[in-house]
Every structure is written in structure tokens, then in C-alpha cells.
Design a protein around this motif. Structure first.
Motif, short mmCIF file in Angstrom:
data_model
loop_
_atom_site.label_atom_id
_atom_site.label_comp_id
_atom_site.label_asym_id
_atom_site.label_seq_id
_atom_site.Cartn_x
_atom_site.Cartn_y
_atom_site.Cartn_z
N SER A 198 -4.96 17.35 -24.28
CA SER A 198 -4.74 16.14 -23.49
C SER A 198 -5.73 16.03 -22.36
O SER A 198 -6.27 14.96 -22.07
CB SER A 198 -3.30 16.10 -22.96
OG SER A 198 -2.36 16.08 -24.02
N ARG A 199 -6.02 17.14 -21.72
CA ARG A 199 -6.98 17.10 -20.62
C ARG A 199 -8.42 16.87 -21.14
O ARG A 199 -9.21 16.20 -20.50
CB ARG A 199 -6.92 18.41 -19.83
CG ARG A 199 -5.56 18.73 -19.24
CD ARG A 199 -5.16 17.76 -18.13
NE ARG A 199 -4.71 16.45 -18.62
CZ ARG A 199 -3.50 16.23 -19.15
NH1 ARG A 199 -2.63 17.24 -19.26
NH2 ARG A 199 -3.16 15.03 -19.56
N LEU A 232 -18.43 12.16 -31.65
CA LEU A 232 -18.23 12.92 -30.42
C LEU A 232 -17.41 12.15 -29.39
O LEU A 232 -16.54 12.72 -28.72
CB LEU A 232 -19.59 13.30 -29.83
CG LEU A 232 -19.56 14.08 -28.50
CD1 LEU A 232 -18.89 15.43 -28.69
CD2 LEU A 232 -20.98 14.26 -27.95
N LEU A 233 -17.66 10.84 -29.27
CA LEU A 233 -16.96 10.04 -28.27
C LEU A 233 -15.81 9.22 -28.84
O LEU A 233 -15.05 8.61 -28.08
CB LEU A 233 -17.94 9.10 -27.55
CG LEU A 233 -19.00 9.76 -26.68
CD1 LEU A 233 -19.78 8.71 -25.91
CD2 LEU A 233 -18.39 10.76 -25.71
N GLY A 234 -15.66 9.21 -30.16
CA GLY A 234 -14.62 8.37 -30.76
C GLY A 234 -13.34 9.09 -31.14
O GLY A 234 -12.30 8.45 -31.31
N TRP A 235 -13.40 10.43 -31.28
CA TRP A 235 -12.21 11.15 -31.75
C TRP A 235 -11.03 11.13 -30.78
O TRP A 235 -9.88 11.22 -31.23
CB TRP A 235 -12.57 12.60 -32.09
CG TRP A 235 -12.92 13.46 -30.90
CD1 TRP A 235 -14.15 13.69 -30.40
CD2 TRP A 235 -12.00 14.20 -30.08
NE1 TRP A 235 -14.08 14.53 -29.31
CE2 TRP A 235 -12.76 14.85 -29.11
CE3 TRP A 235 -10.62 14.36 -30.10
CZ2 TRP A 235 -12.18 15.66 -28.13
CZ3 TRP A 235 -10.03 15.17 -29.12
CH2 TRP A 235 -10.82 15.81 -28.15
N PRO A 236 -11.21 11.04 -29.44
CA PRO A 236 -10.03 11.09 -28.57
C PRO A 236 -9.02 9.97 -28.84
O PRO A 236 -7.81 10.19 -28.75
CB PRO A 236 -10.63 10.98 -27.16
CG PRO A 236 -12.01 11.52 -27.30
CD PRO A 236 -12.46 11.07 -28.63
N ARG A 272 -5.10 10.84 -29.94
CA ARG A 272 -3.88 10.48 -29.22
C ARG A 272 -2.91 9.71 -30.10
O ARG A 272 -1.69 9.91 -30.02
CB ARG A 272 -4.24 9.65 -27.99
CG ARG A 272 -4.77 10.48 -26.84
CD ARG A 272 -4.72 9.73 -25.54
NE ARG A 272 -4.98 10.61 -24.41
CZ ARG A 272 -4.99 10.21 -23.14
NH1 ARG A 272 -4.76 8.94 -22.86
NH2 ARG A 272 -5.23 11.07 -22.17
N ILE A 273 -3.44 8.86 -30.94
CA ILE A 273 -2.55 8.11 -31.84
C ILE A 273 -1.90 9.05 -32.84
O ILE A 273 -0.69 8.95 -33.11
CB ILE A 273 -3.36 7.01 -32.54
CG1 ILE A 273 -3.80 5.97 -31.52
CG2 ILE A 273 -2.54 6.36 -33.66
CD1 ILE A 273 -4.73 4.93 -32.06
N ALA A 274 -2.68 9.97 -33.41
CA ALA A 274 -2.11 10.94 -34.36
C ALA A 274 -1.09 11.84 -33.67
O ALA A 274 -0.04 12.17 -34.25
CB ALA A 274 -3.23 11.77 -34.98
N ARG A 275 -1.37 12.25 -32.46
CA ARG A 275 -0.44 13.11 -31.72
C ARG A 275 0.90 12.40 -31.52
O ARG A 275 1.97 12.98 -31.79
CB ARG A 275 -1.04 13.48 -30.37
CG ARG A 275 -0.09 14.21 -29.43
CD ARG A 275 -0.75 14.46 -28.08
NE ARG A 275 0.20 15.04 -27.14
CZ ARG A 275 1.02 14.33 -26.37
NH1 ARG A 275 1.01 13.00 -26.43
NH2 ARG A 275 1.85 14.94 -25.53
#
Length: 321
Positions: free
Chosen positions: A156-157, A192-196, A200-203
Motif C-alpha cells: 500500500s505504501r 512501471l507506472l500503471g500497475w498500482p 488496488r482494484i485487485a486487492r
């Protein structure tokens, strides 16, 4: 006294919907409660979604546009003759003519041919970036949501840090030091910049799914974490990821064109809509056709994928039915 019918344990009483009841077999009562599919089995979320999509004109229209883009990406020579790198300065900035329905750009290149071949780059970058982002982000977010604890807190961080990086500014900084002329640096930057976002949606989707009774029952029966994740949680948590990934695909196509326009994405002699838009901008007054056609192709492509994502979202969200 009338004779009573013999008791049959396999029969049940089902309401008629008008205050009465009727006697019928248990299998028939189940059929009334759950409408069967074409093979007599209860319909699933995916079968219902596919049925709704087939009736949605937005999905059909966007699907036809995307299918056409995929076909010309695979076989551009089927509708465009010649090479997109063949240019003739004598015809620089000329308007439409025989063999060049879109005219010529500032270097005398056929705008029609370059627009057709530019679809291959855009579709390739969009699809590969979406697959990379969806796969990497789903795995990290799914594991964090399932196991929780320290791993969830650390992830998360990390996602907060990546969310704080401006995408275009990050592309200008990271891609400016890359000398490769292929699509892979651009795809790597997008992953690199798109996975977050996907993470979060998958989490959140996994956290919701693991609280269901069938997951608790599988755990009580001794199922391993791997089996629970792959067989019980993933099929029921993947729908939001698919929706977001479909919409993001169009965003990645637009991002590739933006980075190429700014000179840090793909570079000549690569063929890209962003490169053509950048090259045509200085003489837009003298030859507006050189800017109009690649810009229009980019806009239609991005709009088609966004419309497709909206249609998929409406079909997969039970609240919108």
C-alpha cells in the motif's frame, strides 16, 4: 374422506405467485427459482454478461472498430500499398490525389499509408502494456489482499509512492535517457507506472471475495491457499480488473502518442500516430490534412476502447442490470 396421495420425498411445494401453491418435483421447483441456461444449467455471471453484451449496440459498434484495427495491424498491406517510409519531397504537403487519398505530409510521405501502418504500433503498445499491467498488478494486489498483514501494508505504501509520480513527467525523465528505437521501453514505462491502479482494484476485489461463505467452506475442508486463490477467489474477483484494463488500454494508446509527440517515446524511422502528429504540427495551416488523419485515427481508436470498457462494465456489474 378423500384418499390422500402417497408421500413422495422428492416432491416440493412451490408458490404460484398469486397467493396459492402447487405440488411439483424438487427439480422443477429449482428450475423456477433459477432460470436455466441453454443446456439446462443455471446461468453464470459470465453467460449473463455475454448475453447483455450481444444486445448492446455500443459493444457491437466498438467491437467492430477494434476488430478492424486489429486486422489492419496484422495485415496493413491489405488496404495500403507501398511502404510508409517511402517519401518524395517533390510532393511535400500536396493534397489528396490518386494513390494518396489523405494527401502527403511535409516530407512527401503518403499520409494514408502511414496512418494505416501507425495502427500496428498503437495496438501493439496498448495490448502489451495492458497485459503487463494487468498481470503484474493483479498478482501483487491479489496476494496482498488475501494474506494481508505486513505484506499488504508495504504494498500500500509503495503504490502511494507510484501514484505520486506524474505520468507524463515521469515519461519525460525516464525515457529521455533511453536510446532504443523499439516499443519495449515505452511498454516497460507504462507497466512501471500503471500497475498500482490495477493492484488496488485487485486487492479490494480479493478482500471482498475471500469473505464469502464458499471460501470459508473450502478453507474448512482443508483446501490450500493456492487452490483457494485460483479456483474460488480469482474467478469471482477478476471482473473489476477486466473492466479497468479494457478502459486503460485506450489510455495507454493515447499515452504512447503523447510521449512520441513530445519526442521521448518512439522515434523515426518508427511509424506512429504521435510521430506524425508532431511532424505535421508546424505546418498545420498549409497542410492540415497531414495532421487531421492521424489525429482522427487516434481519437477513434481511444474512443472505441473506452466505449468497449464501459459496455463491459455495465454487463459485469449486477447493480447496473
Amino acid at each position: 374422506m378423500p384418499e390422500q396421495p402417497p408421500y413422495e420425498p422428492e416432491r416440493a411445494i412451490a408458490g404460484t405467485g398469486m397467493g396459492g401453491a402447487m405440488d411439483l418435483a424438487a427439480s422443477e421447483a429449482t428450475t423456477l427459482e433459477q432460470p436455466p441456461g441453454p443446456l439446462g444449467r443455471p446461468r453464470s455471471l459470465w453467460s449473463d454478461a455475454w448475453r447483455d453484451l450481444r444486445r448492446n449496440p455500443v459493444f457491437l459498434l466498438s467491437g467492430l472498430v477494434i476488430l478492424f484495427l486489429v486486422l489492419i495491424s496484422l495485415w496493413p498491406s491489405a488496404i495500403a500499398s507501398g511502404s510508409p517510409l517511402t517519401c518524395d519531397l517533390v510532393r511535400a504537403q500536396d493534397g489528396p490525389g490518386p494513390g494518396a487519398p489523405f494527401g502527403y505530409d511535409g516530407q512527401g510521405c503518403n499520409v494514408y499509408t502511414r496512418t494505416v501502418y501507425g495502427a500496428r504500433t498503437s495496438v501493439t503498445v496498448g495490448v502489451l502494456a495492458t497485459l503487463g499491467v494487468s498481470g503484474f498488478g493483479s498478482v501483487l494486489g491479489g496476494l496482498a489482499g488475501y494474506f494481508g498483514g505486513v505484506w499488504d501494508a508495504i504494498l500500500s505504501r509503495i503504490t502511494d509512492i507510484f501514484f505520486a509520480i506524474p505520468v507524463v513527467l515521469g515519461g519525460l525523465v525516464l525515457l529521455s535517457v533511453v536510446t532504443s528505437n523499439t516499443v519495449w521501453p515505452v511498454i516497460g514505462f507504462m507497466v512501471l507506472l500503471g500497475w498500482p491502479q490495477i493492484s488496488r482494484i485487485a486487492r479490494g476485489s480479493v478482500i471482498t471475495a475471500k469473505q464469502n461463505d464458499y471460501v470459508q467452506a473450502a478453507r474448512a475442508l482443508g483446501a490450500s491457499d493456492t487452490r483457494i486463490l485460483l479456483r474460488h477467489i480469482a474467478p469471482n474477483a477478476v471482473a473489476p480488473v477486466i473492466v479497468v484494463a479494457t478502459i486503460a488500454l485506450g489510455t495507454y494508446i493515447a499515452l504512447e502518442a503523447t510521449l512520441s509527440y513530445l519526442g521521448v517515446g518512439l522515434k523515426p524511422p518508427s511509424v506512429s500516430w504521435g510521430i506524425d502528429i508532431s511532424a505535421a504540427s508546424p505546418y498545420v495551416r498549409n497542410a492540415p490534412h497531414a495532421l487531421l488523419w492521424p489525429s482522427g485515427a487516434l481519437a477513434v481508436t481511444v474512443l472505441a476502447f473506452i466505449m468497449l470498457g464501459d459496455a463491459v462494465r455495465d454487463a459485469l456489474d449486477p447493480k447496473l442490470r
